[in-house]
Design a protein around this motif. Structure first.
Motif, PDB file in Angstrom:
ATOM      1  N   TYR A  16       0.874  -1.142   0.048  1.00 17.31           N
ATOM      2  CA  TYR A  16       0.007   0.145   0.040  1.00 17.31           C
ATOM      3  C   TYR A  16       0.975   1.280   0.030  1.00 17.31           C
ATOM      4  O   TYR A  16       0.517   2.502  -0.606  1.00 17.31           O
ATOM      5  CB  TYR A  16      -0.781  -0.040   1.262  1.00 17.31           C
ATOM      6  CG  TYR A  16      -2.219  -0.944   0.810  1.00 17.31           C
ATOM      7  CD1 TYR A  16      -2.941  -0.981  -0.237  1.00 17.31           C
ATOM      8  CD2 TYR A  16      -2.651  -1.894   2.095  1.00 17.31           C
ATOM      9  CE1 TYR A  16      -3.713  -1.627  -0.321  1.00 17.31           C
ATOM     10  CE2 TYR A  16      -3.539  -2.560   1.878  1.00 17.31           C
ATOM     11  CZ  TYR A  16      -4.327  -2.743   0.598  1.00 17.31           C
ATOM     12  OH  TYR A  16      -5.424  -3.433   0.396  1.00 17.31           O
ATOM     13  N   LYS A 190      -4.067  -3.035  15.790  1.00 24.38           N
ATOM     14  CA  LYS A 190      -4.791  -2.333  14.967  1.00 24.38           C
ATOM     15  C   LYS A 190      -5.761  -1.574  15.739  1.00 24.38           C
ATOM     16  O   LYS A 190      -6.232  -0.287  15.515  1.00 24.38           O
ATOM     17  CB  LYS A 190      -5.483  -2.960  13.937  1.00 24.38           C
ATOM     18  CG  LYS A 190      -4.503  -3.498  12.683  1.00 24.38           C
ATOM     19  CD  LYS A 190      -3.626  -2.477  12.170  1.00 24.38           C
ATOM     20  CE  LYS A 190      -2.901  -3.016  10.983  1.00 24.38           C
ATOM     21  NZ  LYS A 190      -1.888  -1.976  10.430  1.00 24.38           N
ATOM     22  N   LEU A 220      -4.823  -7.296   0.401  1.00 24.98           N
ATOM     23  CA  LEU A 220      -4.056  -6.991  -0.688  1.00 24.98           C
ATOM     24  C   LEU A 220      -2.957  -7.998  -0.731  1.00 24.98           C
ATOM     25  O   LEU A 220      -2.287  -8.159   0.539  1.00 24.98           O
ATOM     26  CB  LEU A 220      -3.367  -5.567  -0.589  1.00 24.98           C
ATOM     27  CG  LEU A 220      -2.243  -5.321  -1.862  1.00 24.98           C
ATOM     28  CD1 LEU A 220      -3.094  -5.003  -2.940  1.00 24.98           C
ATOM     29  CD2 LEU A 220      -1.748  -4.072  -1.326  1.00 24.98           C
ATOM     30  N   SER A 222       0.185  -8.436  -0.515  1.00 19.08           N
ATOM     31  CA  SER A 222       1.538  -7.489  -0.304  1.00 19.08           C
ATOM     32  C   SER A 222       2.637  -8.717   0.222  1.00 19.08           C
ATOM     33  O   SER A 222       2.081  -9.385   0.605  1.00 19.08           O
ATOM     34  CB  SER A 222       1.493  -6.479   0.543  1.00 19.08           C
ATOM     35  OG  SER A 222       1.013  -6.855   2.040  1.00 19.08           O
TER      36      SER A 222
HETATM   37  P1  NAI Z   1       4.223  -4.073   2.914  1.00 19.41           P
HETATM   38  O1  NAI Z   1       5.197  -5.168   3.152  1.00 19.41           O
HETATM   39  O2  NAI Z   1       4.294  -3.402   1.764  1.00 19.41           O
HETATM   40  O3  NAI Z   1       4.269  -3.011   4.120  1.00 19.41           O
HETATM   41  C1  NAI Z   1       4.922  -3.121   5.485  1.00 19.41           C
HETATM   42  C2  NAI Z   1       6.281  -2.378   5.543  1.00 19.41           C
HETATM   43  O4  NAI Z   1       6.538  -2.346   6.690  1.00 19.41           O
HETATM   44  C3  NAI Z   1       7.230  -3.082   4.646  1.00 19.41           C
HETATM   45  O5  NAI Z   1       7.864  -2.239   3.787  1.00 19.41           O
HETATM   46  C4  NAI Z   1       8.356  -3.376   5.849  1.00 19.41           C
HETATM   47  O6  NAI Z   1       9.772  -3.393   5.600  1.00 19.41           O
HETATM   48  C5  NAI Z   1       8.006  -2.457   6.842  1.00 19.41           C
HETATM   49  N1  NAI Z   1       8.491  -2.379   8.369  1.00 19.41           N
HETATM   50  C6  NAI Z   1       8.194  -3.463   9.100  1.00 19.41           C
HETATM   51  N2  NAI Z   1       8.704  -3.247  10.263  1.00 19.41           N
HETATM   52  C7  NAI Z   1       9.466  -1.719  10.148  1.00 19.41           C
HETATM   53  C8  NAI Z   1       9.812  -1.174  11.231  1.00 19.41           C
HETATM   54  N3  NAI Z   1      10.190  -1.570  12.407  1.00 19.41           N
HETATM   55  N4  NAI Z   1      10.383   0.122  10.613  1.00 19.41           N
HETATM   56  C9  NAI Z   1       9.796   0.594   9.544  1.00 19.41           C
HETATM   57  N5  NAI Z   1       9.498  -0.164   8.686  1.00 19.41           N
HETATM   58  C10 NAI Z   1       9.060  -1.365   8.864  1.00 19.41           C
HETATM   59  O7  NAI Z   1       2.515  -4.653   3.220  1.00 19.41           O
HETATM   60  P2  NAI Z   1       1.412  -3.890   3.448  1.00 19.41           P
HETATM   61  O8  NAI Z   1       0.318  -4.972   3.307  1.00 19.41           O
HETATM   62  O9  NAI Z   1       1.204  -2.955   2.151  1.00 19.41           O
HETATM   63  O10 NAI Z   1       1.396  -2.954   4.733  1.00 19.41           O
HETATM   64  C11 NAI Z   1       1.188  -1.598   4.748  1.00 19.41           C
HETATM   65  C12 NAI Z   1       0.066  -1.362   5.858  1.00 19.41           C
HETATM   66  O11 NAI Z   1      -1.323  -1.716   5.407  1.00 19.41           O
HETATM   67  C13 NAI Z   1       0.277  -1.970   7.299  1.00 19.41           C
HETATM   68  O12 NAI Z   1      -0.125  -1.163   8.254  1.00 19.41           O
HETATM   69  C14 NAI Z   1      -0.598  -3.201   7.348  1.00 19.41           C
HETATM   70  O13 NAI Z   1      -1.041  -3.788   8.224  1.00 19.41           O
HETATM   71  C15 NAI Z   1      -1.906  -2.556   6.346  1.00 19.41           C
HETATM   72  N6  NAI Z   1      -2.749  -3.313   5.838  1.00 19.41           N
HETATM   73  C16 NAI Z   1      -2.705  -4.446   4.723  1.00 19.41           C
HETATM   74  C17 NAI Z   1      -3.626  -5.121   4.427  1.00 19.41           C
HETATM   75  C18 NAI Z   1      -3.257  -6.353   3.269  1.00 19.41           C
HETATM   76  O14 NAI Z   1      -4.361  -6.927   3.049  1.00 19.41           O
HETATM   77  N7  NAI Z   1      -2.105  -6.188   2.840  1.00 19.41           N
HETATM   78  C19 NAI Z   1      -5.098  -5.004   4.687  1.00 19.41           C
HETATM   79  C20 NAI Z   1      -5.352  -3.729   5.544  1.00 19.41           C
HETATM   80  C21 NAI Z   1      -4.154  -3.254   6.259  1.00 19.41           C
END
Ligand code: NAI
Length: 286
Positions: A16, A190, A220, A222
């Motif tokens: 995202y 969350k 998504l 991801s």
């Molecule tokens: P993503 O893997 O693209 O993003 C998560 C990011 O967090 C990664 O780039 C990772 O390197 C970073 N990260 C983890 N620990 C960290 C730290 N200590 N310091 C700095 N960066 C750190 O995955 P996504 O799914 O796009 O996640 C983005 C947000 O969207 C998250 O808050 C996730 O919970 C939320 N989300 C995702 C959904 C899904 O289905 N993918 C649904 C609803 C919310």
């Protein structure tokens, strides 16, 4: 002058954070990103080698430009809090100034101020464990990386945000309804993030005229979501049961974020905005 955005939590072109960066760039914003230290090397190399060029294409045909990539670990607020084993860790030793306080200082030094702050990061080391089997450390780690990280980012970036600015985080419906499989305290994290969205909207609104909202996004595929292990099931479930029976694209979340960050949303703050094809509104699956 165009707006300047700092997006924390971009380490590839699947999540995202990347999609939000693109939507903001398409709307004319300058893009700065914060990348988790252990993922920094591969992200920067891939960027440099053109691996993301196809996904950098904006609606007008130009390529999204990322002005600067900052190393970031959002579980540490300042250098004094970093334990020795992390300091000496090979993946961290090559980078400097990656605690939240130092990143905010670097952004201030480089650019003076920002207008938009995006938190698109989460981590729950025990996410695949049911809550009942989650350790205290696992639970606290989920809260630290996924909830307090937003408080800390806001605390350190608000002083360099221009009045009228906006902040956005990403949350998930597991905060309010039972989603088996979203464990390790991530559902709790969350819930905290959503509650903090309201309190921080009040505090940052009164003090600095900054808006604080969170997007409750649908599933998504991801990198982070694949690690949880049930993402394909959740996507299928949504396709079957949501009012809108289409796969959710990251771009739809990116566009909602661009709206929330823009003056079009100037009276929206403290809100949980669902971008999930309407799934949250269903009581039973049909
Ligand atoms: P993503 O893997 O693209 O993003 C998560 C990011 O967090 C990664 O780039 C990772 O390197 C970073 N990260 C983890 N620990 C960290 C730290 N200590 N310091 C700095 N960066 C750190 O995955 P996504 O799914 O796009 O996640 C983005 C947000 O969207 C998250 O808050 C996730 O919970 C939320 N989300 C995702 C959904 C899904 O289905 N993918 C649904 C609803 C919310």
């Amino acid at each position: 002058r165009g707006k300047r955005a700092f997006i924390a939590g971009v380490a590839d072109d699947n999540g995202y954070g990347w999609a939000i960066a693109k939507s903001l760039a398409a709307a004319g914003a300058e893009i700065l990103v914060g990348t988790w230290v252990p993922a920094l090397n591969i992200f920067e190399t891939s960027l440099r080698r053109g691996k993301f060029d196809e996904s950098r294409v904006l609606p007008d045909g130009s390529l999204m430009d990322i002005t600067k990539v900052y190393p970031l670990d959002a579980i540490f607020d300042c250098p004094e809090h970093v334990p020795e084993d992390i300091k000496n860790n090979k993946r961290y030793a090559g980078s400097t100034k990656w605690t939240v306080k130092e990143v905010a200082e670097s952004v201030k030094e480089d650019f003076g101020s920002i207008d938009i702050l995006v938190h698109s990061l989460a981590n729950g080391p025990e996410v695949i464990k049911p809550l009942l089997e989650t350790s205290r450390n696992g639970y606290l780690a989920a809260i630290s990386a996924s909830s307090y990280s937003f408080v800390s980012l806001l605390k350190h970036f608000v002083p360099i945000m221009n009045p009228g600015g906006a902040t956005i985080s990403l949350t998930y419906i597991a905060s309010e309804k039972i989603i088996p499989g979203y464990g390790g305290g991530m559902s709790s994290a969350k819930a905290a993030l959503e509650s903090d969205t309201r309190v921080l909207a009040f505090e940052a609104g009164r003090k600095h005229k900054i808006r604080v909202n969170t997007i409750s996004a649908g599933p998504l595929r991801s990198r982070a979501a694949k690690a949880i292990g049930f993402i394909d099931m959740m996507i299928d479930y949504s396709l079957e049961n949501a009012p809108l029976q289409k796969e959710l694209s990251a771009e739809e979340v990116g566009n909602a974020a661009a709206f929330l960050a823009s003056p079009l949303a100037s009276a929206i703050t403290g809100a949980v905005v669902y971008v999930d094809n309407g799934l949250n509104a269903m009581g039973v699956g049909v």
